[in-house]
Design a protein around this motif. Structure first.
Motif, PDB file in Angstrom:
ATOM      1  N   TYR A  11       0.848  -1.201   0.000  1.00  0.00           N
ATOM      2  CA  TYR A  11       0.000   0.000   0.000  1.00  0.00           C
ATOM      3  C   TYR A  11       0.882   1.249   0.000  1.00  0.00           C
ATOM      4  O   TYR A  11       2.056   1.188   0.377  1.00  0.00           O
ATOM      5  N   PRO A  12       0.313   2.403  -0.396  1.00  0.00           N
ATOM      6  CA  PRO A  12       1.114   3.628  -0.443  1.00  0.00           C
ATOM      7  C   PRO A  12       1.778   3.975   0.898  1.00  0.00           C
ATOM      8  O   PRO A  12       2.830   4.615   0.935  1.00  0.00           O
ATOM      9  N   ASN A  13       1.181   3.526   2.011  1.00  0.00           N
ATOM     10  CA  ASN A  13       1.786   3.804   3.323  1.00  0.00           C
ATOM     11  C   ASN A  13       2.960   2.875   3.651  1.00  0.00           C
ATOM     12  O   ASN A  13       3.517   2.929   4.745  1.00  0.00           O
TER      13      ASN A  13
END
Ligand code: ATP
Ligand code: MG
Length: 228
Positions: A11-13
Motif C-alpha cells: 500500500y502507499p503507506n
C-alpha cells in the motif's frame, strides 16, 4: 478459475499486505479465507475483483489478467463477480426490489427480464414478500439476504464475500450460510473471508489461512485453526 502467481501488494503507506501469494482456485469450489486481523484477507480478496491492484504478480480470472487490464475495463469485470460485504452496502433510498434490480438496469436488460430475475433471486433468499420495503425497515440478516440477492442477480460464476456474517448473530449467520451453500450447489464458486470459527469447523470446505500477507495453510477440508 482463479490463478494468482507471486502476488505482492504494498500500500502507499508502505504496508505489505500480500507478500508472494500463489494460489489456484477451481470453478465450483467453496473457499474460506481465515487468519488474524490485519493478516491480509481483505486485501487478498479485493485483488480478485480489482478493488485493489497488485503491485506485482499475476491474477488471472477466467483467462483475464487483472493485473494488466485497463481501469475502464474494470466495470465489465465487476459485473461478472458478485461481492457481499459485512455491512451490506444497500442503497438506502431504494427499496429492496430496486436495490437488486439496479445491477441489471445498468446493463440495460429488458424490464421483463429484470422483473423475472429479481423475483427469482428474492425468492431464493426468502424475501419476495418484502420487495417493496426499504433497507432501514429490515433486520441485519434480511439486509444481508438482499445484498446476496443483489450479488447473484447477474448470474456470476464467482461470488466473493468479506465477513458476510460479521455483523450477525449465530442463528442468522447459519441462515446466511445456507443461502451460500445453495448458491454453491448450483455451481457458483464462493470465496469467503471469515472469523467465524464455528461455521468453518462445521460446514467443511477448503480453508486458506493468510498470515502476514502469505498463505500459511491451504487445506481441502480444513479447520479454522485459531483460538478466536
Ligand atoms: N487501503 C489501505 N491502505 C493502507 N494500508 C492498508 C489498506 N488496507 C489495508 N491495509 C493494511 O494492510 C494490512 C492487511 O489489511 P487487510 O484489511 O487485508 O487485513 P484483514 O486480514 O482483512 O483484517 P481483518 O480481519 O481485520 O478484516 C493491514 O496492516 C492494514 O492496515
Ligand atoms: Mg478484512
Amino acid at each position: 478459475m482463479i490463478q494468482m502467481k507471486d502476488v505482492y501488494k504494498k500500500y502507499p503507506n508502505g504496508i505489505v499486505a500480500a507478500n508472494g501469494i500463489t494460489v489456484d482456485i477451481k470453478q465450483g469450489e467453496f473457499v474460506y479465507v481465515v487468519g488474524p486481523s490485519g493478516a491480509g484477507k481483505s486485501t487478498f480478496i479485493k485483488m480478485m475483483y480489482r478493488e485493489e491492484k497488485p503491485t506485482s504478480g499475476d491474477i488471472i480470472i477466467n483467462g483475464i489478467n487483472l493485473a494488466k487490464i485497463k481501469s475502464k475495463k474494470v466495470p465489465l469485470l465487476r459485473r461478472q463477480i458478485g461481492v457481499v460485504f459485512q455491512d451490506f452496502k444497500l442503497l438506502p433510498r431504494m427499496n429492496v426490489y430496486e436495490n437488486v434490480a439496479f445491477a441489471l438496469e445498468v446493463i440495460e436488460e429488458s424490464p421483463k427480464v429484470i422483473r423475472k430475475r429479481v423475483m427469482e433471486v428474492l425468492d431464493l433468499v426468502g424475501l419476495k414478500h418484502k420487495a417493496r420495503m426499504f433497507p432501514t425497515e429490515l433486520s441485519g440478516g434480511e439486509q444481508q439476504r438482499i445484498s446476496i440477492a443483489r450479488s447473484i442477480v447477474n448470474r456470476p460464476k464467482l461470488v466473493i464475500a468479506d465477513e458476510p456474517t460479521g455483523n450477525l448473530d449465530p442463528d442468522t449467520s447459519w441462515e446466511i450460510m445456507n443461502i451460500f451453500k445453495e448458491i454453491n450447489s448450483r455451481g457458483t464458486t464462493i470465496i469467503m473471508a471469515t472469523h467465524n470459527k464455528e461455521i468453518v469447523n462445521t460446514l467443511k470446505h477448503r480453508v486458506i489461512a493468510v498470515e502476514g500477507g502469505m498463505i500459511a495453510r491451504d487445506e481441502a477440508e480444513g479447520d479454522y485453526g485459531y483460538e478466536i
